[in-house]
Design a protein around this motif. Structure first.
Motif, PDB file in Angstrom:
ATOM      1  N   GLY A 214       0.844  -1.187   0.000  1.00 16.91           N
ATOM      2  CA  GLY A 214       0.000   0.000   0.000  1.00 16.91           C
ATOM      3  C   GLY A 214       0.878   1.234   0.000  1.00 16.91           C
ATOM      4  O   GLY A 214       1.879   1.285   0.717  1.00 16.91           O
ATOM      5  N   ALA A 215       0.532   2.222  -0.811  1.00 20.98           N
ATOM      6  CA  ALA A 215       1.326   3.446  -0.877  1.00 20.98           C
ATOM      7  C   ALA A 215       0.405   4.635  -1.095  1.00 20.98           C
ATOM      8  O   ALA A 215      -0.679   4.498  -1.686  1.00 20.98           O
ATOM      9  CB  ALA A 215       2.365   3.370  -1.993  1.00 20.98           C
ATOM     10  N   SER A 216       0.830   5.799  -0.625  1.00 24.68           N
ATOM     11  CA  SER A 216       0.014   7.003  -0.786  1.00 24.68           C
ATOM     12  C   SER A 216       0.900   8.226  -0.881  1.00 24.68           C
ATOM     13  O   SER A 216       2.057   8.215  -0.453  1.00 24.68           O
ATOM     14  CB  SER A 216      -0.969   7.150   0.388  1.00 24.68           C
ATOM     15  OG  SER A 216      -0.272   7.406   1.596  1.00 24.68           O
ATOM     16  N   THR A 217       0.337   9.293  -1.429  1.00 24.99           N
ATOM     17  CA  THR A 217       1.022  10.576  -1.489  1.00 24.99           C
ATOM     18  C   THR A 217      -0.026  11.676  -1.493  1.00 24.99           C
ATOM     19  O   THR A 217      -1.135  11.474  -1.994  1.00 24.99           O
ATOM     20  CB  THR A 217       1.937  10.688  -2.724  1.00 24.99           C
ATOM     21  OG1 THR A 217       2.698  11.901  -2.638  1.00 24.99           O
ATOM     22  CG2 THR A 217       1.144  10.686  -4.022  1.00 24.99           C
ATOM     23  N   GLY A 218       0.304  12.826  -0.925  1.00 22.23           N
ATOM     24  CA  GLY A 218      -0.643  13.932  -0.889  1.00 22.23           C
ATOM     25  C   GLY A 218      -1.764  13.710   0.115  1.00 22.23           C
ATOM     26  O   GLY A 218      -1.644  12.937   1.061  1.00 22.23           O
ATOM     27  N   SER A 219      -2.879  14.380  -0.106  1.00 15.35           N
ATOM     28  CA  SER A 219      -4.002  14.347   0.829  1.00 15.35           C
ATOM     29  C   SER A 219      -4.933  13.179   0.560  1.00 15.35           C
ATOM     30  O   SER A 219      -5.054  12.718  -0.571  1.00 15.35           O
ATOM     31  CB  SER A 219      -4.796  15.658   0.730  1.00 15.35           C
ATOM     32  OG  SER A 219      -4.014  16.767   1.124  1.00 15.35           O
TER      33      SER A 219
END
Length: 428
Positions: A214-219
């Motif tokens: 799982g990966a995320s960036t920003g809001s």
């Protein structure tokens, strides 16, 4: 309590490892479903322990929106980790037979050989309160772009500082190793007379959960809603690489964007290729990119690695279609307000797919039959279509709109709907 552990540094981990290896612990309870809690639960389970994870929120990993966090929770449950959501720990007990008990609400007690506390981080800044260095509401050290505190010649970097959120432009505390190291270089530059500045943190992060990434960036959506930011979203389920090449697997990629096309955030979950897709989008956010920019990115392609239209391109195309008015979408959360008097829910998958599981109240009209069955649809009602992942739904929405129907397509399709419906199995 000797069986109650925290995980702040390597010494703490050595203590946990000693308890597992030398004292033959067979079970563990992890309190907290953030990054550290999930990683601890995974490692303890891989070590052969019976593991239960208790989380006070209704999902794991709050940087992710619920439908993506649900996929990671399913992976944990699939590998034998028991999950308890929406439960706050009330205290601890010492059972007569040994071990340690964790008290939950309604007088429930879970017992195990050890407990790991991974309940978040707070800045260790109490020693600064009488120094004149300004602290934020939660105790973080306030710094400027040069990483300078309110006291001349004093700099601060890392998890305990309050910096600028790159996407929203507001003050934030985002404890990540990458930003901390970059801040350290800037502080050193400033001390050496080099005028470098820190532009802000966008919160790019990644986690391994057994076989999934799982990966995320920003809001995320919660953050945007809290700051009253208008946004739209799209979910796609592309393959990690060309589907005709062996080993391809599906990923879920969610894109959040403003009405002017500016990218506000992205999240992805999958077995392969998640890291490079989020990194691509993270770069686009860093340089103020739009969803149209994502459609134009020229990314490396060969069948073992990607497709001619990379998942990042596909997410950009889907978002661009929405902004350009070529397609309208609705989300799985909006199904809660579904009114049969005002709209018709249509499943455009095959009859077999529909019979194997569908959204309650939906009418089955496979997309290949749609043109011949238009008479079954009321032109005065809005048509809400869905398929498995969104592609056939998009085709159906184009057919219907060209025949004068008001139509929306379910973003992410039935796969996202089912994924979001995940709830942990009750403890036996």
């Amino acid at each position: 309590h000797p069986l109650l552990y925290t995980v702040r540094n390597v010494i703490d981990i050595d203590r946990v490892k000693e308890q597992v290896e030398q004292h033959a612990s067979r079970s563990a309870i992890v309190v907290g479903g953030g990054f550290i809690g999930v990683e601890m639960a995974e490692n303890l389970r891989e070590a052969g322990l019976d593991v239960t994870l208790v989380e006070g929120n209704a999902q794991l990993l709050t940087p992710f929106d619920p439908e993506l966090a649900a996929a990671l929770a399913q992976e944990m449950e699939h590998h034998g980790v028991k999950l308890v959501f929406s439960e706050r720990v009330q205290g601890f007990t010492s059972p007569a037979q040994g071990g340690i008990g964790v008290k939950l609400g309604q007088n429930r007690v879970l017992e195990a050989d050890m407990v790991i506390l991974a309940i978040g981080v707070t800045p260790d800044t109490a020693f600064l309160q009488s120094t004149g260095i300004h602290l934020g509401a939660r105790g973080h050290i306030i710094v400027n772009e040069a990483m300078q505190t309110s006291v001349p010649h004093i700099y601060a970097v890392g998890d305990a500082v309050e910096i600028r959120d790159l996407v929203l432009g507001v003050s934030a505390a985002i404890p990540l190793a990458g930003p901390a190291n970059k801040q350290g270089r800037i502080a050193a530059d400033q001390i050496a007379g080099i005028p470098s500045t820190y532009k802000g943190t966008q919160g790019t992060s990644i986690i391994k959960v057994f076989g999934l990434t799982g990966a995320s960036t920003g809001s995320n959506e919660k953050t945007l809603q809290r700051h009253n930011i208008r946004y739209q979203s799209v979910i796609v389920h592309p393959s990690s690489h060309a589907s005709y090449y062996p080993g391809a697997s599906s990923m879920t990629l969610k894109l959040l964007f403003a009405e002017d096309g500016r990218i506000l955030g992205a999240q992805a979950v999958g077995y392969e290729g998640v890291d490079k897709r989020i990194d691509d989008i993270a770069v686009a956010i860093r340089f103020g990119g739009t969803v149209m920019d994502l459609t134009e990115l020229e990314l490396s392609y060969a069948p073992p690695y990607s497709s001619a239209k990379d998942p990042v391109n596909i997410a950009g195309y889907a978002a661009d279609n929405i902004l350009a008015g070529r397609a309208a979408v609705f989300t799985y959360t909006e199904l809660q307000g579904y009114d049969p008097k005002q709209s018709i829910l249509v499943d455009v998958r095959s009859r077999i797919e529909h019979d194997n599981g569908h959204i309650p109240g939906s009418l089955s009209i496979p997309v290949d039959e749609l043109r011949d069955r238009l008479n079954e649809l009321d032109t005065q009602k809005e048509i809400l279509v869905y398929c498995q992942v969104g592609l056939r739904g998009y085709t159906a929405s184009r057919i219907l709109s060209q025949h004068g129907y008001m139509v929306k397509n379910l973003s992410g399709g039935y796969k996202t709907y089912k994924q979001a419906a995940f709830r942990p199995a009750p403890l036996v």
